[in-house]
Scaffold this motif. Structure first.
Motif, PDB file in Angstrom:
ATOM      1  N   HIS A  37       0.877  -1.178   0.000  1.00 24.03           N
ATOM      2  CA  HIS A  37       0.000   0.000   0.000  1.00 24.03           C
ATOM      3  C   HIS A  37       0.910   1.223   0.000  1.00 24.03           C
ATOM      4  CE1 HIS A  37      -3.795   2.116   1.817  1.00 24.03           C
ATOM      5  NE2 HIS A  37      -3.220   2.839   0.856  1.00 24.03           N
ATOM      6  N   ILE A  38       0.973   1.869  -1.149  1.00 20.82           N
ATOM      7  CA  ILE A  38       1.865   3.003  -1.370  1.00 20.82           C
ATOM      8  C   ILE A  38       1.021   4.234  -1.695  1.00 20.82           C
ATOM      9  CG2 ILE A  38       3.650   3.932  -2.911  1.00 20.82           C
ATOM     10  CD1 ILE A  38       4.551   0.989  -3.331  1.00 20.82           C
ATOM     11  N   LEU A  39       1.404   5.361  -1.127  1.00 22.47           N
ATOM     12  CA  LEU A  39       0.777   6.640  -1.460  1.00 22.47           C
ATOM     13  C   LEU A  39       1.667   7.356  -2.464  1.00 22.47           C
ATOM     14  CD1 LEU A  39      -0.349   7.844   2.064  1.00 22.47           C
ATOM     15  CD2 LEU A  39      -1.670   6.596   0.352  1.00 22.47           C
ATOM     16  N   ILE A  40       1.064   7.846  -3.524  1.00 20.19           N
ATOM     17  CA  ILE A  40       1.784   8.549  -4.580  1.00 20.19           C
ATOM     18  C   ILE A  40       1.241   9.969  -4.611  1.00 20.19           C
ATOM     19  CG2 ILE A  40       2.338   8.588  -7.034  1.00 20.19           C
ATOM     20  CD1 ILE A  40       1.575   5.520  -6.979  1.00 20.19           C
ATOM     21  N   ILE A  41       2.139  10.936  -4.416  1.00 20.26           N
ATOM     22  CA  ILE A  41       1.707  12.333  -4.311  1.00 20.26           C
ATOM     23  C   ILE A  41       2.527  13.217  -5.237  1.00 20.26           C
ATOM     24  CG2 ILE A  41       1.064  11.960  -1.896  1.00 20.26           C
ATOM     25  CD1 ILE A  41       3.483  13.703  -1.089  1.00 20.26           C
ATOM     26  N   PRO A  42       1.936  14.329  -5.668  1.00 20.30           N
ATOM     27  CA  PRO A  42       2.755  15.329  -6.363  1.00 20.30           C
ATOM     28  C   PRO A  42       3.529  16.128  -5.326  1.00 20.30           C
ATOM     29  CG  PRO A  42       0.504  16.121  -6.204  1.00 20.30           C
ATOM     30  CD  PRO A  42       0.525  14.720  -5.618  1.00 20.30           C
ATOM     31  N   ARG A  43       4.719  16.554  -5.669  1.00 24.74           N
ATOM     32  CA  ARG A  43       5.461  17.450  -4.772  1.00 24.74           C
ATOM     33  C   ARG A  43       4.717  18.772  -4.621  1.00 24.74           C
ATOM     34  NH1 ARG A  43      10.612  16.111  -3.454  1.00 24.74           N
ATOM     35  NH2 ARG A  43      11.490  14.314  -4.501  1.00 24.74           N
ATOM     36  N   GLN A  44       4.059  19.184  -5.667  1.00 24.57           N
ATOM     37  CA  GLN A  44       3.267  20.419  -5.669  1.00 24.57           C
ATOM     38  C   GLN A  44       2.007  20.203  -4.831  1.00 24.57           C
ATOM     39  OE1 GLN A  44       2.004  21.435  -9.633  1.00 24.57           O
ATOM     40  NE2 GLN A  44       0.335  22.706  -8.900  1.00 24.57           N
ATOM     41  N   HIS A  45       1.670  21.147  -3.981  1.00 25.75           N
ATOM     42  CA  HIS A  45       0.461  21.031  -3.177  1.00 25.75           C
ATOM     43  C   HIS A  45      -0.770  21.355  -4.015  1.00 25.75           C
ATOM     44  CE1 HIS A  45      -2.010  21.015   0.434  1.00 25.75           C
ATOM     45  NE2 HIS A  45      -2.655  22.018  -0.145  1.00 25.75           N
ATOM     46  N   ILE A  46      -1.647  20.382  -4.133  1.00 23.07           N
ATOM     47  CA  ILE A  46      -2.977  20.562  -4.720  1.00 23.07           C
ATOM     48  C   ILE A  46      -3.908  19.895  -3.715  1.00 23.07           C
ATOM     49  CG2 ILE A  46      -4.520  20.075  -6.651  1.00 23.07           C
ATOM     50  CD1 ILE A  46      -1.988  19.682  -8.402  1.00 23.07           C
ATOM     51  N   ALA A  47      -4.853  20.627  -3.163  1.00 22.25           N
ATOM     52  CA  ALA A  47      -5.650  20.120  -2.046  1.00 22.25           C
ATOM     53  C   ALA A  47      -6.564  18.954  -2.423  1.00 22.25           C
ATOM     54  CB  ALA A  47      -6.469  21.254  -1.425  1.00 22.25           C
ATOM     55  N   THR A  48      -7.349  19.084  -3.482  1.00 18.86           N
ATOM     56  CA  THR A  48      -8.303  18.045  -3.854  1.00 18.86           C
ATOM     57  C   THR A  48      -8.328  17.875  -5.370  1.00 18.86           C
ATOM     58  OG1 THR A  48     -10.307  19.375  -4.248  1.00 18.86           O
ATOM     59  CG2 THR A  48      -9.786  18.839  -1.939  1.00 18.86           C
ATOM     60  N   LEU A  49      -8.970  16.807  -5.807  1.00 17.45           N
ATOM     61  CA  LEU A  49      -9.145  16.615  -7.251  1.00 17.45           C
ATOM     62  C   LEU A  49      -9.900  17.784  -7.869  1.00 17.45           C
ATOM     63  CD1 LEU A  49     -10.010  12.814  -7.415  1.00 17.45           C
ATOM     64  CD2 LEU A  49      -7.971  13.929  -8.308  1.00 17.45           C
ATOM     65  N   GLY A  92     -13.974  10.243   1.391  1.00 14.67           N
ATOM     66  CA  GLY A  92     -13.016   9.577   2.257  1.00 14.67           C
ATOM     67  C   GLY A  92     -11.647  10.243   2.332  1.00 14.67           C
ATOM     68  N   GLN A  93     -11.503  11.446   1.784  1.00 11.89           N
ATOM     69  CA  GLN A  93     -10.209  12.124   1.836  1.00 11.89           C
ATOM     70  C   GLN A  93      -9.948  12.631   3.241  1.00 11.89           C
ATOM     71  OE1 GLN A  93      -9.772  15.381  -0.963  1.00 11.89           O
ATOM     72  NE2 GLN A  93      -7.569  15.532  -0.603  1.00 11.89           N
ATOM     73  N   THR A  94      -8.788  12.286   3.796  1.00  9.16           N
ATOM     74  CA  THR A  94      -8.435  12.739   5.146  1.00  9.16           C
ATOM     75  C   THR A  94      -7.237  13.675   5.148  1.00  9.16           C
ATOM     76  OG1 THR A  94      -7.106  10.755   5.523  1.00  9.16           O
ATOM     77  CG2 THR A  94      -9.395  10.698   6.286  1.00  9.16           C
ATOM     78  N   VAL A  95      -6.387  13.592   4.143  1.00  8.96           N
ATOM     79  CA  VAL A  95      -5.262  14.528   3.990  1.00  8.96           C
ATOM     80  C   VAL A  95      -5.545  15.339   2.736  1.00  8.96           C
ATOM     81  CG1 VAL A  95      -2.780  14.787   3.653  1.00  8.96           C
ATOM     82  CG2 VAL A  95      -3.642  12.954   5.128  1.00  8.96           C
ATOM     83  N   TYR A  96      -5.612  16.650   2.882  1.00 11.42           N
ATOM     84  CA  TYR A  96      -5.986  17.510   1.775  1.00 11.42           C
ATOM     85  C   TYR A  96      -4.766  17.963   0.970  1.00 11.42           C
ATOM     86  CZ  TYR A  96     -10.763  17.064   2.995  1.00 11.42           C
ATOM     87  OH  TYR A  96     -12.009  16.526   3.199  1.00 11.42           O
ATOM     88  N   HIS A  97      -4.168  16.952   0.343  1.00 14.82           N
ATOM     89  CA  HIS A  97      -3.081  17.068  -0.631  1.00 14.82           C
ATOM     90  C   HIS A  97      -3.343  15.854  -1.522  1.00 14.82           C
ATOM     91  CE1 HIS A  97       1.413  17.910  -1.448  1.00 14.82           C
ATOM     92  NE2 HIS A  97       1.088  16.937  -2.289  1.00 14.82           N
ATOM     93  N   ILE A  98      -3.669  16.066  -2.787  1.00 17.92           N
ATOM     94  CA  ILE A  98      -4.076  14.927  -3.609  1.00 17.92           C
ATOM     95  C   ILE A  98      -3.067  13.802  -3.506  1.00 17.92           C
ATOM     96  CG2 ILE A  98      -5.531  16.230  -5.203  1.00 17.92           C
ATOM     97  CD1 ILE A  98      -3.257  15.986  -7.273  1.00 17.92           C
ATOM     98  N   HIS A  99      -3.580  12.602  -3.496  1.00 16.24           N
ATOM     99  CA  HIS A  99      -2.725  11.426  -3.410  1.00 16.24           C
ATOM    100  C   HIS A  99      -3.456  10.224  -3.973  1.00 16.24           C
ATOM    101  CE1 HIS A  99      -4.947  11.734   0.388  1.00 16.24           C
ATOM    102  NE2 HIS A  99      -4.857  10.409   0.502  1.00 16.24           N
ATOM    103  N   MET A 100      -2.665   9.326  -4.491  1.00 15.91           N
ATOM    104  CA  MET A 100      -3.155   8.109  -5.101  1.00 15.91           C
ATOM    105  C   MET A 100      -2.724   6.955  -4.210  1.00 15.91           C
ATOM    106  SD  MET A 100      -2.169   7.022  -8.983  1.00 15.91           S
ATOM    107  CE  MET A 100      -3.175   8.287  -9.727  1.00 15.91           C
ATOM    108  N   HIS A 101      -3.670   6.083  -3.878  1.00 17.14           N
ATOM    109  CA  HIS A 101      -3.357   4.866  -3.131  1.00 17.14           C
ATOM    110  C   HIS A 101      -3.108   3.753  -4.146  1.00 17.14           C
ATOM    111  CE1 HIS A 101      -4.990   6.208   0.858  1.00 17.14           C
ATOM    112  NE2 HIS A 101      -5.641   7.037   0.063  1.00 17.14           N
ATOM    113  N   LEU A 102      -1.931   3.169  -4.119  1.00 20.77           N
ATOM    114  CA  LEU A 102      -1.613   1.995  -4.930  1.00 20.77           C
ATOM    115  C   LEU A 102      -1.612   0.800  -3.986  1.00 20.77           C
ATOM    116  CD1 LEU A 102      -0.550   0.403  -7.408  1.00 20.77           C
ATOM    117  CD2 LEU A 102       1.764   1.125  -6.696  1.00 20.77           C
ATOM    118  N   MET A 103      -2.530  -0.141  -4.217  1.00 28.03           N
ATOM    119  CA  MET A 103      -2.638  -1.315  -3.358  1.00 28.03           C
ATOM    120  C   MET A 103      -2.550  -2.566  -4.202  1.00 28.03           C
ATOM    121  SD  MET A 103      -5.684   0.045  -0.901  1.00 28.03           S
ATOM    122  CE  MET A 103      -6.536   0.912  -2.226  1.00 28.03           C
ATOM    123  N   GLY A 104      -1.728  -3.514  -3.748  1.00 24.05           N
ATOM    124  CA  GLY A 104      -1.560  -4.762  -4.474  1.00 24.05           C
ATOM    125  C   GLY A 104      -1.113  -5.875  -3.558  1.00 24.05           C
ATOM    126  N   GLY A 105      -1.046  -7.063  -4.149  1.00 26.56           N
ATOM    127  CA  GLY A 105      -0.592  -8.221  -3.393  1.00 26.56           C
ATOM    128  C   GLY A 105      -1.713  -9.065  -2.827  1.00 26.56           C
TER     129      GLY A 105
END
Length: 113
Positions: A37-49, A92-105
């Protein structure tokens, strides 16, 4: 700025960083919902989609490319994986910096819940 993910980008808070480049940072989720379970974020702050602009389209593509690359590198791309982005409270967003959850396995079911 009091953004948790910006603090991780700026190394103010430690994280298990698994990938970084000039635009994207990826790190292990501290509350994993899958074997990977990896979070992928932009370095640039963007709060929401909702705050993405036309100028951010290439950056959004980099997030998706990073997710696929990490899935291949970790060996679960062929079996399949889940990529999730939440938006605002009801999404379900809890951190207001866009991020992608990558889940596998593991196998995922639908509907997600």
């Amino acid at each position: 700025m009091d953004c948790l993910f910006c603090k991780i980008v700026n190394r103010g808070i430690p994280a298990d960083i698994v990938h970084e480049d000039e635009h994207v940072l990826a790190f292990s989720d501290i509350n994993p919902q899958a074997p990977t379970h990896i979070l992928i974020i932009p370095r640039q702050h963007i709060a929401t989609l909702n705050d993405i602009e036309m100028a951010d389209l290439a950056l959004m593509g980099r997030l998706q490319y990073t997710a696929a690359r990490l899935a291949r590198e970790r060996g679960f791309a062929e079996d399949g994986y889940r990529v999730v982005m939440n938006c605002n409270d009801h999404g379900g967003q809890t951190v207001y910096h866009i991020h992608m959850h990558l889940m596998g396995g593991r196998r995922f079911t639908w509907p997600a819940g």
